[in-house]
Design an enzyme around this catalytic site. Structure first.
Site, PDB file in Angstrom:
ATOM      1  N   SER A 126       0.803  -1.217   0.000  1.00 28.04           N
ATOM      2  CA  SER A 126       0.000   0.000   0.000  1.00 28.04           C
ATOM      3  C   SER A 126       0.839   1.273   0.000  1.00 28.04           C
ATOM      4  O   SER A 126       0.299   2.350  -0.175  1.00 28.04           O
ATOM      5  CB  SER A 126      -0.940   0.012   1.207  1.00 28.04           C
ATOM      6  OG  SER A 126      -0.205  -0.034   2.399  1.00 28.04           O
ATOM      7  N   HIS A 170       1.473   3.774   7.172  1.00 26.83           N
ATOM      8  CA  HIS A 170       0.890   4.681   6.190  1.00 26.83           C
ATOM      9  C   HIS A 170       1.289   6.123   6.480  1.00 26.83           C
ATOM     10  O   HIS A 170       1.842   6.421   7.528  1.00 26.83           O
ATOM     11  CB  HIS A 170      -0.640   4.563   6.181  1.00 26.83           C
ATOM     12  CG  HIS A 170      -1.135   3.403   5.371  1.00 26.83           C
ATOM     13  ND1 HIS A 170      -2.453   3.054   5.330  1.00 26.83           N
ATOM     14  CD2 HIS A 170      -0.493   2.519   4.572  1.00 26.83           C
ATOM     15  CE1 HIS A 170      -2.596   1.988   4.544  1.00 26.83           C
ATOM     16  NE2 HIS A 170      -1.425   1.643   4.085  1.00 26.83           N
ATOM     17  N   ASP A 214      -7.746   6.090   5.036  1.00 29.08           N
ATOM     18  CA  ASP A 214      -7.758   4.853   5.817  1.00 29.08           C
ATOM     19  C   ASP A 214      -8.992   4.655   6.692  1.00 29.08           C
ATOM     20  O   ASP A 214      -9.023   3.740   7.500  1.00 29.08           O
ATOM     21  CB  ASP A 214      -6.520   4.807   6.729  1.00 29.08           C
ATOM     22  CG  ASP A 214      -5.265   4.490   5.938  1.00 29.08           C
ATOM     23  OD1 ASP A 214      -5.398   4.130   4.767  1.00 29.08           O
ATOM     24  OD2 ASP A 214      -4.176   4.610   6.507  1.00 29.08           O
TER      25      ASP A 214
END
Lengths: 180, 166
Positions: A57, A96, A123
């Site tokens: 990701s 992230h 998210d």
């Protein structure tokens, strides 16, 4: 068969004193690894100073199998930083990037929103049901350094436990059979 | 002493040491680079400005031009660049809202001019955006091939949102 025979002979020929010294040196290896890990925890202020990237990701920045060095520190969290966070009800931490920060005037608490560079949306879908923001206590650390590929070792070992046991067995045999 | 195992072990240890040393030198060499990036941002239009679910939200069109070529070194994998609106409100001492971001894969892409609507929602926590003065900050994160990551920013001040919803 010669190699196996020699190994068996050398295992048989072990003296009790030698055995003890080998157990001690094995103990030293294990404990020094533990000391290094715990020492890193103290220095970085993060409960896991090194993490392995498990998903794509954050591609092309971080690929699966890369490792990240984390640092927590007292500095406030700011947009753009790459953080590692735990979501309630999920076991695996996520790496992230922070895209939104709202920091309270009075308490200094923060609301943080994250997104994977390679994901289309933010998210909120990954967070717990109804959770809109991450707080400070969700965040384990921020990424400060990067080393490619090294994490594949742990990925392979967790996904193929047989390789792990083979490796541990081989290393153990090596320690037992080696003189000095 | 000169068994196959010992030789393999010595070779492995040596090669890992050399590799680690090369990685350390590569990331240290990044410090020799002193970049001189430049950026210019213009809000060309406020598309709409309203209150939704109690929070102010605005949609705008931005012109972003920047030259970040000097950030690239031989140890740079990519540069992540993003534009954030930053302001203070009575409740929050700092609000940072990312409006646009992009990945610069190489030096050839590091000089750019884009015309875009905000990619992420510009939403306040509350309704404090009318007449609000804010900064637009271009941040960048240099992601290395190996080693330490670098980050810096250019702050552009003096932007103001409209006094009324539209």
């Amino acid at each position: 068969m010669g190699w196996i025979g020699e190994t068996v002979d050398s295992v048989k020929s072990i003296q009790i004193r030698q055995l003890i010294s080998q157990v001690v040196s094995l103990g030293m290896i294990v404990t020094s690894a533990l000391i290094i890990w715990k020492g890193l925890m103290c220095i970085t202020g993060s409960e896991s100073p090194v993490v392995v990237v498990l998903s794509g990701s954050m591609e092309p920045g971080f690929k699966r199998g890369d490792i990240l060095f984390l640092h927590m520190g007292k500095d406030p969290i700011r947009a753009g930083e790459i953080v590692v966070f735990n979501v309630d009800g999920r076991e695996i931490p996520i790496v992230h990037r922070v895209i939104k920060v709202h920091e309270r005037q009075d308490t200094g608490e923060v609301d943080v929103l994250t997104k994977g560079d390679n994901n289309y949306g933010d998210d909120r879908l990954l967070y717990a049901q109804g959770q809109q923001w991450l707080q400070r206590h969700h965040i384990m650390g921020r990424a400060v350094g990067f080393l490619p590929y090294v994490g594949w070792v742990t990925i392979i070992m967790t996904e193929k436990p047989i390789i792990k046991y083979l490796l541990i067995g081989a290393l153990g045999l090596l320690v037992i059979t080696s003189k000095e | 002493m000169h068994s196959f195992g010992f030789r393999a072990n010595a070779l492995l240890t040596f090669s890992v040491t050399v590799l680690a040393l090369i990685c350390a030198m590569a990331t240290l060499s990044d410090n020799l680079n002193s970049p001189s990036p430049s950026a210019h941002v213009q809000v060309s239009n406020i598309n709409w400005f309203q209150k939704s679910k109690g929070n102010d939200e605005v949609s705008m069109t931005l012109n972003v031009s920047a030259n970040l070529e000097s950030l690239f070194t031989w140890n740079t994998k990519q540069v992540f660049v993003f534009l954030a609106a930053e302001y203070e409100s009575p409740k929050n001492s700092l609000n940072q809202v990312s409006l646009w971001d992009g990945i610069l894969p190489s030096k050839e892409h590091a000089q750019f001019l884009i015309h875009t609507k905000n990619k992420y929602r510009f939403t306040d926590q509350g309704s404090n955006l009318r007449g609000k003065e804010y900064n637009l900050t271009l941040h960048w994160h240099v992601m290395p091939k190996t080693g330490k990551m670098f980050a810096d920013k250019i702050v552009m001040t003096g932007f103001r949102l409209p006094e009324e919803y539209r």
